[in-house]
Structure formats: structure tokens, C-alpha cells
Design a protein around this motif. Structure first.
Motif, PDB file in Angstrom:
ATOM      1  N   ARG A 287      38.945  33.042  36.669  1.00 11.43           N
ATOM      2  CA  ARG A 287      37.745  34.033  36.536  1.00 11.43           C
ATOM      3  C   ARG A 287      36.574  33.451  37.656  1.00 11.43           C
ATOM      4  N   GLY A 288      36.343  34.349  38.649  1.00 11.98           N
ATOM      5  CA  GLY A 288      35.585  33.996  40.176  1.00 11.98           C
ATOM      6  C   GLY A 288      36.700  33.471  41.176  1.00 11.98           C
ATOM      7  N   SER A 289      37.838  33.539  41.054  1.00 16.66           N
ATOM      8  CA  SER A 289      38.670  33.360  42.138  1.00 16.66           C
ATOM      9  C   SER A 289      38.266  34.664  43.333  1.00 16.66           C
ATOM     10  N   TYR A 290      38.619  34.235  44.346  1.00 12.00           N
ATOM     11  CA  TYR A 290      38.347  35.292  45.415  1.00 12.00           C
ATOM     12  C   TYR A 290      39.616  35.964  45.941  1.00 12.00           C
ATOM     13  N   PHE A 291      39.324  37.232  46.079  1.00 17.40           N
ATOM     14  CA  PHE A 291      40.752  37.980  46.759  1.00 17.40           C
ATOM     15  C   PHE A 291      40.419  38.426  48.343  1.00 17.40           C
ATOM     16  N   VAL A 292      41.193  38.153  49.045  1.00 14.71           N
ATOM     17  CA  VAL A 292      40.898  38.756  50.550  1.00 14.71           C
ATOM     18  C   VAL A 292      42.139  39.264  51.131  1.00 14.71           C
TER      19      VAL A 292
ATOM     20  N   GLY B 244      34.894  39.503  58.898  1.00 12.63           N
ATOM     21  CA  GLY B 244      34.120  40.675  58.255  1.00 12.63           C
ATOM     22  C   GLY B 244      34.801  41.143  56.980  1.00 12.63           C
ATOM     23  N   MET B 245      35.975  40.514  56.393  1.00  6.63           N
ATOM     24  CA  MET B 245      36.651  41.108  55.328  1.00  6.63           C
ATOM     25  C   MET B 245      35.767  40.653  54.004  1.00  6.63           C
ATOM     26  N   GLU B 246      35.517  41.523  53.277  1.00  4.53           N
ATOM     27  CA  GLU B 246      34.540  41.203  52.003  1.00  4.53           C
ATOM     28  C   GLU B 246      35.839  40.810  51.074  1.00  4.53           C
ATOM     29  N   MET B 247      35.111  39.683  50.388  1.00  4.88           N
ATOM     30  CA  MET B 247      35.966  38.842  49.333  1.00  4.88           C
ATOM     31  C   MET B 247      35.542  39.793  47.987  1.00  4.88           C
ATOM     32  N   LEU B 248      36.589  40.051  47.268  1.00  6.32           N
ATOM     33  CA  LEU B 248      36.277  40.353  45.847  1.00  6.32           C
ATOM     34  C   LEU B 248      36.561  39.380  44.883  1.00  6.32           C
ATOM     35  N   LEU B 249      35.833  39.374  43.763  1.00  7.91           N
ATOM     36  CA  LEU B 249      35.631  38.204  42.662  1.00  7.91           C
ATOM     37  C   LEU B 249      36.587  38.695  41.600  1.00  7.91           C
ATOM     38  N   SER B 250      37.548  37.836  41.144  1.00  7.53           N
ATOM     39  CA  SER B 250      38.225  38.178  39.863  1.00  7.53           C
ATOM     40  C   SER B 250      37.292  38.054  38.828  1.00  7.53           C
ATOM     41  N   GLN B 251      37.495  38.925  37.858  1.00  9.82           N
ATOM     42  CA  GLN B 251      36.525  38.980  36.491  1.00  9.82           C
ATOM     43  C   GLN B 251      37.637  38.711  35.313  1.00  9.82           C
ATOM     44  N   ALA B 252      38.734  38.004  35.730  1.00  8.86           N
ATOM     45  CA  ALA B 252      39.863  37.714  34.613  1.00  8.86           C
ATOM     46  C   ALA B 252      40.649  36.525  34.960  1.00  8.86           C
ATOM     47  N   GLU B 253      41.368  35.902  34.134  1.00 12.05           N
ATOM     48  CA  GLU B 253      42.280  34.813  34.678  1.00 12.05           C
ATOM     49  C   GLU B 253      43.786  35.430  34.383  1.00 12.05           C
ATOM     50  N   PHE B 254      44.425  35.094  35.437  1.00  9.44           N
ATOM     51  CA  PHE B 254      45.737  35.291  35.294  1.00  9.44           C
ATOM     52  C   PHE B 254      46.702  34.069  35.769  1.00  9.44           C
TER      53      PHE B 254
END
Length: 186
Positions: free
Chosen positions: A132-137, A167-177
Motif C-alpha cells: 500500500r503506497g507503492s508507486y507505479f510509473v 513529467g510522468m505522474e506516479m500512481l499510488l497503490s491502494q492495496a497490497e499484492f
């Protein structure tokens, strides 16, 4: 160049720019619960055809998928290499669903994972554990997969943070995987 092997749809089509803008579903339609919000193909509500997880996907979703070897109705398919879990942000969905099958492809951008805002797992590194809170780019590697490769949809929200100077926005994970718990073995 695209490689369409027997059921294998992973390709390495590169886009010419990094102008792909991340948009997320937003926190208004995603609760901030943990693993309960992750949709897995292995969940009881999913099956084949119109009940497949691919029927619930939307453009811009972040998904986990299996590359290398995976299984369709108990038959091994793919390129024969060791199975690995990779991540993708869906760009287009070209699928047809019947009562018991799903046919077509999903196209999207390969996604790298950063668990500490400092080190980004490269495209060659696969199977990153998502917290939770990992960043996706998103990268500029455009890929194509089949619906049978999809393991899960990972809920995300916009971080309003750009990755370094890209300039690539990062998304935050809302779950664990944990990919080791999700990989298809048969």
C-alpha cells in the motif's frame, strides 16, 4: 515488432514519446481499504467469458499479468520461459466475450514499481511486491497481452507527484499484492 505466439500476446512495440499522461480512477470511487479492494481473476466472482475480470477493466487501470508461461484451461501457453508477473496500465481493450470464452487483446504501457520513491524497478525486474503506497510509473514500452494472462486489477489513486524530470505522474497503490501468491501454476 509484435510477437504473437501460441496465445502469447506480449510485444515490445515502443511509442515515440513519453507524453502518455496518467489518469487514475480517483479516490471518489475507490475506498482506501487494503487487499479487499484488489480484484483478482482467482476470486470467486470471476470466471470465463463475460464473468472474466477483463470484462470489468477500464482504460487506465493498473493490472498485474503473467508473462512467460501461463495456463488456459489446464494447457500451458506462452513463450516457454519461466513465469513472471509484470504490471501494465491499460490503454485500449479489444475483447469479445461469450458465455464461456474471452477473445482479443489488451494494449497498454509497461509499468515500473517504486516502493520507496527512490529506486524504480526496471522493466527487466519483474514480480515486484506491491505494498500500500507503492508507486507505479508508466514507461514508453507499449505492450499487448491476452485476457488469459490477467491476474489482478490493482486499485490506484493519483499521487500528484512526477517521477524525477520525466513529467510522468506516479500512481499510488491502494492495496497490497504479492506476485508469488498469484502466479498461475496450472
Amino acid at each position: 515488432v509484435s510477437s504473437f505466439g501460441s496465445w502469447g500476446f506480449h510485444s515490445a512495440l515502443h511509442t515515440t514519446s513519453l507524453t502518455h499522461l496518467f489518469l487514475s480512477r480517483g479516490s471518489d470511487d475507490k475506498k482506501n481499504d487494503s487487499a479487499a479492494n484488489i480484484d483478482r481473476q482467482s476470486d470467486i466472482q470471476y470466471g470465463r467469458g463475460i464473468s472474466h475480470i477483463s470484462a470489468d477493466l477500464r482504460e487506465e487501470d493498473v493490472i498485474a499479468y503473467q508473462d512467460g508461461v501461463w495456463y488456459v484451461d489446464g494447457t500451458e501457453v506462452g513463450d516457454g520461459s519461466n513465469p513472471v508477473v509484470r504490471y501494465m496500465q491499460v490503454d485500449t481493450i479489444q475483447l469479445v466475450w461469450t458465455h464461456d470464452c474471452e477473445h482479443g487483446v489488451l494494449n497498454g504501457f509497461d509499468v515500473m514499481v517504486a516502493n520507496d520513491k527512490v529506486e524504480l524497478a526496471s522493466v527487466e525486474d519483474s514480480g515486484a511486491i506491491i505494498g500500500r503506497g507503492s508507486y507505479f510509473v508508466s514507461t514508453n514500452e507499449y505492450i499487448q497481452i491476452g485476457p488469459e494472462q490477467i491476474l489482478a486489477r490493482i486499485p490506484t489513486i493519483s499521487s500528484n507527484i512526477n517521477w524525477e524530470d520525466t513529467g510522468m505522474e506516479m500512481l499510488l497503490s491502494q492495496a497490497e499484492f504479492d506476485p508469488d501468491e498469484e502466479i498461475m501454476t496450472e
